[in-house]
Write a protein that holds these residues in place. Structure first.
Motif: not given
Length: 288
Positions: A155-156, A158-159
């Motif tokens: 998963v990102s 940052t997101a």
């Protein structure tokens, strides 16, 4: 073909839930102002509303359908209408019956028995419900809960940290107090400050205000009657339960259902399902 479908919208409010978190015998216990965090001056009417919330057992939207369809094969049908009698016994007269349900989800809460508090609305739109791998499982972020996002993979980050910050003090769902132990500084009469445990363990502002994941199921039966004599028939049936082998990740009231969506972290466990996989059974029934 015969077909029926039914749509039900229901807004059911309650002061207790059979499988929820009713406080008190036979109903909800109305809190005193002194037991609510911050000791607000709420009227009796306002405090009554704290224990009157959406029922977690009744989905607000539900669709059910059923039907039966006679397949167009055999004598007098669109296909193979000129087959011989013996062959017609094989290809003709087959019917399909179906029964299905769809639920838009049940009302649920964030950590209803204390330990976590809300500092905003943790609900997420579908575009922000990220899929990730964490704690050794493939999971889906259903709401912005309380966990350390730095150990997540696939998963990102940052997101993810934009929804669940690594800084616990910035998370929407977290324990109260500077040490996250549900103790708040309290100044005594002599001026000293003591970390004091709060007594409001109900989290009144988190009772059944957002929806759990929805679910659906489709069962099918394929059957045919074989004429043996005028008053003797043999029915062959093949039943397919959960015909499409569709996984249900969360189902209110199902065994383990509450564990698959963690009401503290907001993570929905995708590594298991609460419904049975496809089940097929065959049967013969002699009617006379």
């Amino acid at each position: 073909m015969s077909f029926q479908w039914f749509y039900t919208y229901n807004h059911s409010l309650t002061t207790t839930d059979e499988s929820g978190f009713g406080d008190g015998a036979g109903g909800a216990k109305v809190p005193e102002n002194s037991t609510i965090l911050g000791s607000p001056s709420l009227s009796l009417s306002q405090r009554l509303r704290l224990v009157y919330y959406n029922s977690g057992l009744v989905p607000p939207q539900r669709v059910t359908w059923n039907g039966i369809y006679e397949l167009p094969f055999g004598k007098g049908k669109h296909f193979a209408n000129r087959v011989s009698g013996p062959l017609n016994q094989v290809v003709g007269g087959w019917q399909v019956a179906f029964l299905g349900t769809w639920s838009g989800g049940n009302w649920m809460s964030v950590a209803p028995r204390g330990g976590e508090y809300l500092f905003g609305n943790p609900s997420l739109s579908s575009s922000k419900q990220l899929r990730l791998r964490i704690f050794g499982k493939n999971q889906k972020l259903w709401f912005a809960g309380d966990f350390n996002p730095t150990s997540a993979t696939n998963v990102s980050l940052t997101a993810l940290e934009g929804i669940v910050p690594a800084d616990r003090s910035q998370r929407i769902v977290r324990p109260v107090g500077p040490a996250f132990d549900n103790k708040v500084p309290f100044t005594l009469a002599d001026g000293t400050v003591r970390p004091t445990s709060i007594t409001d363990l109900q989290s009144w502002n988190s009772q059944n205000f957002f929806l759990s994941p929805g679910n659906w199921n489709q069962d099918l039966s394929v059957f045919k009657y074989f004429d043996i004599k005028e008053r003797v028939k043999l029915r062959f049936t093949a039943d397919f339960f959960n015909a499409f082998n569709h996984p249900v990740d969360y189902l209110a009231g199902a065994p383990g259902g509450q564990q698959d969506l963690n009401t503290t972290t907001g993570l929905l466990d995708l590594s298991r399902q609460v419904n049975d996989p496809r089940i097929i059974q065959f049967s013969l029934r002699l009617e006379f």
